[in-house]
Design a protein around this motif. Structure first.
Motif, short mmCIF file in Angstrom:
data_model
loop_
_atom_site.label_atom_id
_atom_site.label_comp_id
_atom_site.label_asym_id
_atom_site.label_seq_id
_atom_site.Cartn_x
_atom_site.Cartn_y
_atom_site.Cartn_z
N GLU A 62 22.55 -11.91 -37.44
CA GLU A 62 23.39 -12.51 -36.67
C GLU A 62 21.42 -13.69 -35.77
O GLU A 62 22.61 -14.35 -34.94
N GLN A 63 21.31 -12.76 -34.74
CA GLN A 63 20.62 -12.66 -33.63
C GLN A 63 19.50 -13.78 -34.38
O GLN A 63 18.81 -14.67 -33.40
N PHE A 64 19.40 -13.88 -35.34
CA PHE A 64 17.31 -13.86 -36.03
C PHE A 64 18.69 -15.74 -35.55
O PHE A 64 18.45 -17.01 -35.72
N TRP A 65 19.46 -15.81 -37.04
CA TRP A 65 20.06 -17.36 -37.11
C TRP A 65 20.83 -17.93 -35.65
O TRP A 65 20.61 -19.22 -35.46
N PHE A 66 20.96 -17.55 -34.77
CA PHE A 66 21.68 -17.82 -32.81
C PHE A 66 20.08 -18.49 -32.28
O PHE A 66 20.33 -18.78 -32.44
N VAL A 67 18.86 -17.55 -32.53
CA VAL A 67 18.47 -18.38 -31.74
C VAL A 67 17.52 -19.22 -32.75
O VAL A 67 17.04 -19.84 -32.40
N ALA A 68 17.41 -19.27 -34.23
CA ALA A 68 17.27 -20.11 -34.52
C ALA A 68 17.66 -21.05 -34.31
O ALA A 68 17.30 -22.57 -34.70
N SER A 69 19.41 -21.34 -34.43
CA SER A 69 20.09 -22.58 -34.86
C SER A 69 19.79 -23.30 -33.14
O SER A 69 19.99 -24.66 -33.09
N ALA A 127 16.83 -21.59 -24.36
CA ALA A 127 17.37 -21.87 -25.44
C ALA A 127 17.82 -19.95 -25.46
O ALA A 127 18.67 -19.73 -24.66
N ALA A 128 17.46 -19.43 -26.18
CA ALA A 128 17.89 -18.02 -26.64
C ALA A 128 17.15 -17.03 -25.39
O ALA A 128 17.97 -16.37 -25.28
N GLY A 129 15.69 -17.24 -25.21
CA GLY A 129 15.91 -16.18 -24.28
C GLY A 129 17.16 -15.86 -22.85
O GLY A 129 17.63 -14.97 -22.38
N SER A 130 16.92 -17.28 -22.72
CA SER A 130 18.91 -17.48 -21.55
C SER A 130 20.10 -16.85 -21.82
O SER A 130 20.40 -15.81 -20.90
N ALA A 131 20.23 -17.00 -23.47
CA ALA A 131 21.42 -16.47 -24.49
C ALA A 131 21.57 -14.69 -23.48
O ALA A 131 22.38 -14.81 -23.86
N ILE A 132 20.65 -14.44 -24.50
CA ILE A 132 20.32 -13.08 -24.44
C ILE A 132 20.11 -12.63 -23.32
O ILE A 132 20.96 -11.22 -23.17
N CYS A 133 19.48 -13.37 -22.28
CA CYS A 133 19.81 -12.64 -20.66
C CYS A 133 21.05 -12.01 -20.38
O CYS A 133 21.66 -11.22 -19.71
N VAL A 164 14.74 -8.70 -30.44
CA VAL A 164 13.28 -8.89 -29.98
C VAL A 164 12.52 -9.28 -31.19
O VAL A 164 11.85 -9.98 -30.90
N LEU A 165 13.41 -9.03 -32.34
CA LEU A 165 12.35 -8.73 -33.94
C LEU A 165 12.96 -10.20 -34.15
O LEU A 165 12.14 -11.23 -34.29
N ALA A 166 14.06 -10.69 -34.05
CA ALA A 166 14.16 -11.94 -33.62
C ALA A 166 14.00 -13.04 -33.04
O ALA A 166 13.49 -14.02 -34.24
N THR A 167 13.20 -12.70 -32.03
CA THR A 167 13.09 -14.28 -31.51
C THR A 167 11.69 -13.84 -31.92
O THR A 167 10.87 -15.31 -31.62
N MET A 168 10.62 -12.53 -32.50
CA MET A 168 9.22 -12.92 -32.72
C MET A 168 9.45 -13.19 -34.16
O MET A 168 8.57 -14.50 -34.66
#
Length: 281
Positions: A62-69, A127-133, A164-168
C-alpha cells in the motif's frame, strides 16, 4: 522544653559542577546533537526491524503504491526540462570551447550521476515524505502509537519499516525513469535547438560513460530514499504541540531532508570520483 529552631527557606539550585545533587539546566546547544543521535538511533532500529518477522507485506504494498502514485508523474515532467536545461547549458559551453562532440557525454553523465537521484529524492521528500510525516504525527497525537506499544506491537516494525522500504524501492525505480526521460529530453533539445549531430551525441556518450556511472546513480537514489523515509518517520514520531506541531514537523522534515540530501550527495560524489577512475584514464 525549648522550642524547635525556625525552618530556613530552601536555597535555590545553582547548578554548580561541584554539587552533584543539584540538576543542571538543559543546554540549548545540546538539543541538535540529541536530536541527531535520536535520528541515527531510529535508523538503526529500522535496519534491525527489517529482518524481523512478521513482515508487513500488505502495508508495504500500500505504501509503495501511494509513494509511486504521487511521485511518478511529477518526476517524469520535471526530468524533461531539467535534462533540456543541462543539455543547452553544456552545449553552449562546449561550443565556446570548440568541443561540441562531447556535448552528449557530458550532459548525459550530469543527468545520470547528479540530476536524476536528486530529482527523485526531492520529489519523494516533498510529496511522499510529507504525507508519511503527517500520517505518523496524527497517529502520535491521537495516542494510537502508545496504544500499539501497550498491546505489544512495535510501531517501528508495523508502520515505519514498510514506509522506509517503500520510499527506497520507489526511489530506485524512479531513478531509472528519470534518467531515461532526462536523457531523451537533453538529446531532443541538443539536436533540434542547437543543431547537434545525433551520431556525435551518442558517440560521445559511449566514449565517456561507463557502468559505474549508472551504479552510483542507483546507489544514490537508494540512500536518498532511505534518508527521506527516516527523516519523515522521525519527525512524525516526535511532534510537538498537537495539530500545529504536526504541521511544523512536516515542514521541518522536508527542510532537514533537503539539507541532508545535498550534504550526502557531495560526500558520495567526492568518494566516487576518488575511487572510480574516468573512462580511458
Amino acid at each position: 522544653m525549648t522550642a524547635p529552631p525556625p525552618l530556613r527557606p530552601a536555597e535555590p539550585a545553582t547548578g554548580k559542577a561541584g554539587d552533584p545533587s543539584r540538576p543542571r539546566p538543559p543546554s540549548r546547544l545540546l538539543a541538535p546533537l540529541r536530536q541527531t543521535g535520536q535520528l541515527f538511533a531510529l535508523a538503526l532500529a529500522v535496519a534491525r526491524a527489517v529482518f524481523r518477522r512478521p513482515f508487513q507485506l500488505r502495508e508495504f504494498i500500500e505504501q509503495f503504491w501511494f509513494v509511486a502514485s504521487v511521485t511518478i508523474l511529477p518526476a517524469a515532467l520535471v526530468s524533461i526540462p531539467f535534462g533540456a536545461v543541462i543539455a543547452l547549458q553544456v552545449g553552449s559551453l562546449t561550443e565556446q570551447l570548440g568541443a561540441q562532440s562531447f556535448t552528449g557525454g557530458a550532459s548525459v553523465l550530469a543527468v545520470i550521476q547528479q540530476a536524476s537521484p536528486l530529482i527523485v529524492a526531492l520529489l519523494i521528500a516533498g510529496a511522499a515524505g510529507s504525507a508519511i510525516c503527517a500520517d505518523l504525527g496524527s497517529r502520535k497525537i491521537r495516542e494510537e502509537l502508545d496504544a500499539m506499544e501497550v498491546m505489544g506491537v512495535s510501531p517501528i516494525q508495523r508502520l515505519v519499516v514498510p514506509r522506509v522500504l517503500a520510499t527506497m524501492l520507489v526511489a530506485v525505480l524512479l531513478n531509472g525513469l528519470v534518467s531515461v526521460v532526462g536523457t531523451l529530453g537533453g538529446y531532443f533539445f541538443n539536436v533540434i535547438m542547437q543543431d547537434g549531430t545525433p551520431g556525435a551525441y551518442l558517440a560521445s556518450f559511449s566514449a565517456l560513460a561507463q557502468l559505474p556511472d549508472l551504479y552510483v546513480g542507483e546507489l544514490k537514489a537508494l540512500i536518498f530514499g532511505f534518508i527521506a523515509g527516516i527523516v519523515a518517520a522521525y519527525r512524525g514520531l516526535n511532534p510537538r504541540g498537537g495539530p500545529k506541531g504536526v504541521g511544523d514537523a512536516v515542514n521541518q522534515s522536508v527542510v532537514i531532508t533537503f539539507m541532508l540530501l545535498f550534504l550526502v550527495n557531495m560526500i558520495l560524489t567526492a568518494i566516487y570520483l576518488q575511487i572510480v577512475p574516468p573512462k580511458g584514464g
